[in-house]
Structures are given as structure tokens and as C-alpha cells.
Design a protein around this motif. Sequence first.
Motif, short mmCIF file in Angstrom:
data_model
loop_
_atom_site.label_atom_id
_atom_site.label_comp_id
_atom_site.label_asym_id
_atom_site.label_seq_id
_atom_site.Cartn_x
_atom_site.Cartn_y
_atom_site.Cartn_z
N ILE A 24 -6.69 23.51 3.60
CA ILE A 24 -7.55 23.89 4.21
C ILE A 24 -6.57 22.92 5.66
CG2 ILE A 24 -9.99 23.99 6.57
CD1 ILE A 24 -11.21 25.34 3.99
N MET A 25 -6.69 22.07 5.34
CA MET A 25 -6.18 20.82 5.99
C MET A 25 -4.67 21.05 6.24
SD MET A 25 -8.20 18.59 7.18
CE MET A 25 -7.08 17.81 8.19
N LEU A 26 -3.67 21.88 5.48
CA LEU A 26 -2.64 21.63 5.00
C LEU A 26 -2.24 23.13 6.84
CD1 LEU A 26 -0.69 21.94 1.87
CD2 LEU A 26 -0.79 19.91 3.69
N ASP A 31 -1.86 24.78 12.43
CA ASP A 31 -2.01 25.02 14.06
C ASP A 31 -1.57 23.65 14.85
OD1 ASP A 31 -3.20 27.08 12.69
OD2 ASP A 31 -4.91 26.20 12.39
N TYR A 32 -2.15 21.68 14.27
CA TYR A 32 -1.64 20.93 15.60
C TYR A 32 0.22 21.48 15.66
CZ TYR A 32 0.04 16.69 16.37
OH TYR A 32 0.69 15.29 16.86
N GLU A 54 -10.43 12.79 1.61
CA GLU A 54 -10.57 13.13 0.38
C GLU A 54 -9.36 13.78 -0.23
OE1 GLU A 54 -14.08 12.67 -1.41
OE2 GLU A 54 -14.87 10.57 -0.57
N ALA A 55 -9.73 15.30 0.40
CA ALA A 55 -9.01 16.06 0.33
C ALA A 55 -7.27 15.98 0.09
CB ALA A 55 -8.89 17.42 0.83
N LEU A 56 -6.73 15.03 1.59
CA LEU A 56 -5.69 14.70 1.62
C LEU A 56 -4.98 13.66 0.68
CD1 LEU A 56 -5.13 14.00 5.68
CD2 LEU A 56 -4.79 15.92 4.30
#
Length: 315
Positions: A24-26, A31-32, A54-56
Motif C-alpha cells: 500500500i505504501m509503495l 501516486d506521489y 513499521e511497514a516501510l
Amino acid sequence: MYLHYQLVTLNVLNRFGICDRGRIMLKAYEDYKTFLIDKDELRRRIRFSRINREALTHTILKCVQVMRANPAECRYGESIIESCAEMMTIGDEDREPEPLRFLNFPSEVRRMIYQYCFHQKAKRGGTNDVYLARKKPSCGCAYFENADSPLERNELALAHTCSRLHEEVMSYFCDAKTLKFSCACVMRKFLEENRMLRGAIRHINFHWCGPAADQSILQLGSLHLKSLTVTISRATTKRITAREEEFRRYFTSKKRGEVALTDALGIDELLSLCGIPNVAVQHPDRLMAPKLLTSDRISLENMLQAKLTLPRKGE
């Protein structure tokens, strides 16, 4: 650098065992980079979510483990680590404080602020009426100090900030306040000198008297009023219509009689108004009003309510 779409297409995320939150963060990073979200939004997702941060970290550790076991995957691992590192850097950045601009508030919030400003006087036991003739007018018309509720200097301070606020504040001010005039002369002068404000005026209370009462009342026809209050007194019948003056030249009995409200200067112009939902007639001081004027007030109010509340032509 490989973005989320490329990593999914090449099945890299499955081979590296990236968790759902990391994916999700990737995707947010992609999107950024493609301008779907701004930098502030990405910063909020990282700074205000311990799980995302923490996911990163977990994604970086996974990439290191895969790269040690299989050096052929290094180019993908380096790309993912670089993306995660940039996201963590963005999350740690201090956002520059932006000035709090009043015009950036939603219009509903601004109206609440105007309502608070303009109704504080009424909450303190005052009135929402604004008496614009603060001093005795030079026309010599009757003036009632007891009815004086002058405009406070700080009430319209916000309107002098800029042209956009002036238009917005004065529009709300005229909708929330009843503009009071000590005589028709003052009302005429105000309407002539404030042509840009005329379209916003919704409530008027004026003392029906003055040498130019007919011309003053005639100007009310161009306004879109919601309410009109006419104040009558002995001064109302001091000046008569041109028609009544002509009659008195030939009918001697009229010279000795008292002037009725139906002959007062401005009655024809007053009856020509229409499209005003709320109409009332009052005395400057109810305790001092003669019985004759009290009877005339009721009759005049009934007549104006029957005539002035009729819709305008074409409406």
C-alpha cells in the motif's frame, strides 16, 4: 527506479514477500510520483500511522534478506529500498507553517463568524437595528434620541479588510440588520451615496417625514426588501401631497381641518411599492402616541399590508 505498477507486473513483490501494508505504501509512493497525491498527503500517511512506518522498515529488511540470498534481485531491491528511504525522509520533514487565511475558510464557517460578530450586541440586551442618523439631520426633520441605536465602530471593521470581504460582509450585514433612518431625507441621501450597497439591503425602518418624502420613498421600489417598517408621528402630516395642496386652494373647508395620513406627502409613492413580505407601522414612542394617531396607525398598517405584500409584476 521501479514503481509499484512495474513491480507488480514483474511479480517482484511476491518474490520478495512484501507485506500488504508495504504494498500500500509503495502504491502511495507511485501516486506521489505521478502527482495523484501531494507531498503533504504522503507525509500525513507516514507520520500519523505507526503501522505504515513499521511497514516501510519491514520492507527494507525483506529486501536486504532477498538481496543477500539472491544477488540477481539486487536491482529490484535497491529500487524498493530507495523508495522506502525517500518516503521515510518525507515523513520526517517538518512542514513549513502556512498562514491561516480567513478567505480559505468555507463560506459556511465565515457566515457563522459574521453571525457571531453582528449578533453580540443583541445578546447583550441591545438590538439588531442600526440607526444610521447618529446626529440631528440638517433638513430640520423630527429626530428621536430614544430610538437611537448607533452603529458601533468595530462592527464593520472586518468589512474594511479587502474588497472581497467588504462585499461579503456588507451583504450579510444588511441581511442581518435593520437599517433605521431618522427621516426620509437621510434615507434618500444614504441610498444615493451607497449605490453598490443598495442591492444588499433587506430590512428598512424609516420615519415618514421630510420635504422630499415622496422622492425618498420612491427609491425603495428598486430595493428587494424583506421587511419595511414605517414610523409615523405628527411630523408625517406636516407636508401634504401636491393634489391636496390643489384641493385646499379651492375648498376652504379643508384649510381648517387636520391633515389625514392619506394626504401626507409620499402616500402615493408608498402605496406604489410591492413585493415586500413583512410590513409594519409604528410610533416613535408608544406611550406618547395620541389616540388619533394610534387609530391611523392601525388603519395604515392594514392598508400597507394589503398593498405592499402583493408580488411584483412578472414574479
